[in-house]
Design a protein around this motif. Structure first.
Motif, PDB file in Angstrom:
ATOM      1  N   LYS A  19       0.730  -1.112  -0.030  1.00  0.00           N
ATOM      2  CA  LYS A  19       0.043  -0.068   0.019  1.00  0.00           C
ATOM      3  C   LYS A  19       0.772   1.193   0.134  1.00  0.00           C
ATOM      4  CE  LYS A  19      -2.034  -1.106   3.891  1.00  0.00           C
ATOM      5  NZ  LYS A  19      -2.946  -0.732   4.949  1.00  0.00           N
ATOM      6  N   PRO A  20       0.231   2.272  -0.451  1.00  0.00           N
ATOM      7  CA  PRO A  20      -1.082   2.575  -1.077  1.00  0.00           C
ATOM      8  C   PRO A  20      -1.136   2.118  -2.353  1.00  0.00           C
ATOM      9  CG  PRO A  20       0.182   4.730  -1.168  1.00  0.00           C
ATOM     10  CD  PRO A  20       0.941   3.818  -0.413  1.00  0.00           C
ATOM     11  N   TYR A  21      -2.101   1.608  -2.874  1.00  0.00           N
ATOM     12  CA  TYR A  21      -2.508   1.188  -4.295  1.00  0.00           C
ATOM     13  C   TYR A  21      -2.783   2.760  -5.101  1.00  0.00           C
ATOM     14  CZ  TYR A  21      -3.143  -3.176  -1.959  1.00  0.00           C
ATOM     15  OH  TYR A  21      -2.850  -4.379  -1.192  1.00  0.00           O
ATOM     16  N   ILE A  22      -3.306   3.790  -4.401  1.00  0.00           N
ATOM     17  CA  ILE A  22      -3.401   4.914  -5.083  1.00  0.00           C
ATOM     18  C   ILE A  22      -2.808   5.906  -4.229  1.00  0.00           C
ATOM     19  CG2 ILE A  22      -4.827   6.699  -5.940  1.00  0.00           C
ATOM     20  CD1 ILE A  22      -6.955   4.709  -6.593  1.00  0.00           C
ATOM     21  N   ARG A  23      -1.749   6.644  -4.865  1.00  0.00           N
ATOM     22  CA  ARG A  23      -0.891   7.387  -3.762  1.00  0.00           C
ATOM     23  C   ARG A  23      -1.566   8.927  -4.224  1.00  0.00           C
ATOM     24  NH1 ARG A  23       3.991   5.493  -2.528  1.00  0.00           N
ATOM     25  NH2 ARG A  23       4.712   3.560  -3.562  1.00  0.00           N
ATOM     26  N   SER A  24      -1.949   9.260  -5.164  1.00  0.00           N
ATOM     27  CA  SER A  24      -2.453  10.696  -5.568  1.00  0.00           C
ATOM     28  C   SER A  24      -3.068  10.871  -6.714  1.00  0.00           C
ATOM     29  CB  SER A  24      -0.972  11.815  -5.542  1.00  0.00           C
ATOM     30  OG  SER A  24      -0.308  11.450  -6.271  1.00  0.00           O
ATOM     31  N   ILE A  25      -3.467  12.079  -7.110  1.00  0.00           N
ATOM     32  CA  ILE A  25      -4.343  12.219  -8.495  1.00  0.00           C
ATOM     33  C   ILE A  25      -3.490  13.229  -9.264  1.00  0.00           C
ATOM     34  CG2 ILE A  25      -6.348  12.952  -9.434  1.00  0.00           C
ATOM     35  CD1 ILE A  25      -7.783  12.471  -6.997  1.00  0.00           C
ATOM     36  N   LEU A  26      -3.501  13.108 -10.520  1.00  0.00           N
ATOM     37  CA  LEU A  26      -2.715  13.991 -11.433  1.00  0.00           C
ATOM     38  C   LEU A  26      -3.832  14.432 -12.589  1.00  0.00           C
ATOM     39  CD1 LEU A  26       0.672  12.507 -11.702  1.00  0.00           C
ATOM     40  CD2 LEU A  26       0.181  14.480 -10.339  1.00  0.00           C
TER      41      LEU A  26
ATOM     42  N   SER B 135     -25.174   8.479 -15.316  1.00  0.00           N
ATOM     43  CA  SER B 135     -25.277   9.766 -14.687  1.00  0.00           C
ATOM     44  C   SER B 135     -23.920  10.303 -14.338  1.00  0.00           C
ATOM     45  CB  SER B 135     -26.169   9.727 -13.507  1.00  0.00           C
ATOM     46  OG  SER B 135     -25.632   8.903 -12.509  1.00  0.00           O
ATOM     47  N   HIS B 136     -22.777   9.632 -14.498  1.00  0.00           N
ATOM     48  CA  HIS B 136     -21.503  10.030 -14.193  1.00  0.00           C
ATOM     49  C   HIS B 136     -20.773  11.124 -15.019  1.00  0.00           C
ATOM     50  CE1 HIS B 136     -20.930   6.571 -16.718  1.00  0.00           C
ATOM     51  NE2 HIS B 136     -19.776   7.092 -17.401  1.00  0.00           N
ATOM     52  N   SER B 137     -19.935  11.862 -14.659  1.00  0.00           N
ATOM     53  CA  SER B 137     -19.310  12.790 -15.513  1.00  0.00           C
ATOM     54  C   SER B 137     -18.098  12.467 -16.205  1.00  0.00           C
ATOM     55  CB  SER B 137     -18.716  14.173 -14.530  1.00  0.00           C
ATOM     56  OG  SER B 137     -17.602  13.574 -13.911  1.00  0.00           O
ATOM     57  N   ASP B 138     -17.746  13.080 -16.950  1.00  0.00           N
ATOM     58  CA  ASP B 138     -16.497  12.655 -17.779  1.00  0.00           C
ATOM     59  C   ASP B 138     -15.098  12.965 -17.195  1.00  0.00           C
ATOM     60  OD1 ASP B 138     -16.201  15.195 -17.985  1.00  0.00           O
ATOM     61  OD2 ASP B 138     -16.400  15.045 -20.575  1.00  0.00           O
ATOM     62  N   LEU B 139     -15.126  13.373 -15.914  1.00  0.00           N
ATOM     63  CA  LEU B 139     -13.842  13.682 -15.122  1.00  0.00           C
ATOM     64  C   LEU B 139     -12.813  12.683 -15.088  1.00  0.00           C
ATOM     65  CD1 LEU B 139     -12.169  15.624 -13.175  1.00  0.00           C
ATOM     66  CD2 LEU B 139     -13.723  14.582 -11.388  1.00  0.00           C
ATOM     67  N   HIS B 140     -13.405  11.197 -15.222  1.00  0.00           N
ATOM     68  CA  HIS B 140     -12.402  10.107 -15.173  1.00  0.00           C
ATOM     69  C   HIS B 140     -11.376  10.137 -16.228  1.00  0.00           C
ATOM     70  CE1 HIS B 140     -15.588   8.766 -17.485  1.00  0.00           C
ATOM     71  NE2 HIS B 140     -15.038   7.841 -17.809  1.00  0.00           N
ATOM     72  N   GLU B 141     -12.031  10.663 -17.499  1.00  0.00           N
ATOM     73  CA  GLU B 141     -11.053  10.780 -18.707  1.00  0.00           C
ATOM     74  C   GLU B 141     -10.055  11.666 -18.515  1.00  0.00           C
ATOM     75  OE1 GLU B 141     -13.769  11.851 -21.719  1.00  0.00           O
ATOM     76  OE2 GLU B 141     -14.931  10.158 -21.543  1.00  0.00           O
ATOM     77  N   ASN B 142      -9.930  12.697 -17.456  1.00  0.00           N
ATOM     78  CA  ASN B 142      -8.920  13.569 -17.363  1.00  0.00           C
ATOM     79  C   ASN B 142      -7.989  13.319 -16.162  1.00  0.00           C
ATOM     80  OD1 ASN B 142      -7.189  15.579 -18.208  1.00  0.00           O
ATOM     81  ND2 ASN B 142      -8.530  17.107 -17.308  1.00  0.00           N
ATOM     82  N   LEU B 143      -8.444  12.428 -15.469  1.00  0.00           N
ATOM     83  CA  LEU B 143      -7.419  11.964 -14.250  1.00  0.00           C
ATOM     84  C   LEU B 143      -6.606  10.794 -14.617  1.00  0.00           C
ATOM     85  CD1 LEU B 143      -9.987  11.656 -11.151  1.00  0.00           C
ATOM     86  CD2 LEU B 143      -8.850  13.587 -12.041  1.00  0.00           C
ATOM     87  N   ARG B 144      -5.485  10.840 -13.997  1.00  0.00           N
ATOM     88  CA  ARG B 144      -4.386  10.116 -14.051  1.00  0.00           C
ATOM     89  C   ARG B 144      -3.912   9.861 -12.411  1.00  0.00           C
ATOM     90  NH1 ARG B 144      -0.563  12.716 -16.463  1.00  0.00           N
ATOM     91  NH2 ARG B 144      -0.964  11.848 -18.620  1.00  0.00           N
ATOM     92  N   LEU B 145      -3.957   8.571 -12.124  1.00  0.00           N
ATOM     93  CA  LEU B 145      -3.814   8.138 -10.697  1.00  0.00           C
ATOM     94  C   LEU B 145      -2.364   7.737 -10.819  1.00  0.00           C
ATOM     95  CD1 LEU B 145      -6.858   5.836 -10.331  1.00  0.00           C
ATOM     96  CD2 LEU B 145      -6.875   8.129  -9.810  1.00  0.00           C
TER      97      LEU B 145
END
Length: 246
Positions: free
Chosen positions: A5-12, A83-93
């Motif tokens: 862990k962590p499996y996800i550290r942060s967001i970019l 109903s979800h936004s497209d934010l996930h398309e611009n996130l890099r984990l």
């Protein structure tokens, strides 16, 4: 075994210019600042009023990691209403050294749809052997925690307390702790002062000013609950008086 862990550290952001947009969801102040979130290896909480962006952000993180937008494991691929936004398309984990062996995305508002999918595909054995529709919402959530989540996993929960009485929330805390000690990482959006009390968790408050890390006893969830429990008559009188004035 050494935890990875962590499996996800942060967001970019993949596209920094997107933050200049005034379109949803970038018109939410906290979304523009989400790169400031560094996830705790064990438990990270996202708090904020309705409309603060916490569920939008949590949903985008889950989808970017590969989960179905309406919840479940990575293998569940169904949809009833997009109903979800497209934010996930611009996130890099920014991920850890090792991918989680297990994972689950739980959304309180789509739990009924998820339960239907579990029944329709005869998956109830993995949830304790009973149809989720034959259990109360709280019982179904506890069954999920006990029977389905195996550990060494990434678990993303959106307002799980919606199904739980205070005593069940305490039971959920015990299950969370057991899974954390089995190599798991949690990211949870919540309003619950009980869940927020998990020791050593990182808490981020999302509001009109962006995102800030906050101590448990400085959260409105803790302060309002404590004030009400210490002064129930005064608190009720204040609220009803304000209501009569309007």
């Amino acid at each position: 075994m050494i935890s990875q862990k962590p499996y996800i550290r942060s967001i970019l952001f993949k596209d920094e210019d997107a933050k200049l947009s005034q379109e949803y969801p970038y018109n939410i102040p906290s979304i523009k600042e989400c790169e400031n979130i560094k996830f705790h290896p064990d438990v990270t909480f996202l708090i904020g009023e309705n409309g603060s962006g916490k569920s939008t952000l949590l949903e985008a993180i889950a989808i970017a990691y590969g989960f179905n937008p309406e919840g479940g494991t990575k293998n569940m691929r169904f949809h009833t209403h997009e109903s979800h936004s497209d934010l996930h398309e611009n996130l890099r984990l920014s991920k850890g050294l090792k991918q989680a062996e297990d994972g689950y995305f739980l959304r309180a508002e789509t739990f009924y749809n998820l339960a239907t999918e579990i029944d329709d595909n005869d998956l109830i054995k993995g949830y304790g052997g009973k149809s989720m529709h034959k259990l109360s919402h709280g019982e179904a959530f506890i069954a999920l925690m006990i029977y389905k989540l195996r550990g060494n996993g990434l678990y993303i929960f959106d307002e799980p307390e919606a199904a739980l009485s205070p005593s069940r929330q305490l039971a959920a805390l015990a299950s969370i702790d057991k899974l954390v000690k089995s190599g798991s990482q949690f990211i949870i959006a919540t309003h619950s002062p009980i869940l927020l009390a998990y020791p050593s968790a990182t808490i981020y408050e999302l509001n009109e000013n962006g995102i800030m890390e906050i101590n448990y006893k400085d959260t409105s969830q803790y302060k309002i609950t404590k004030y009400f429990m210490d002064n129930p008559s005064e608190a009720i009188h204040m609220v009803l008086s304000e209501n009569n004035e309007t």
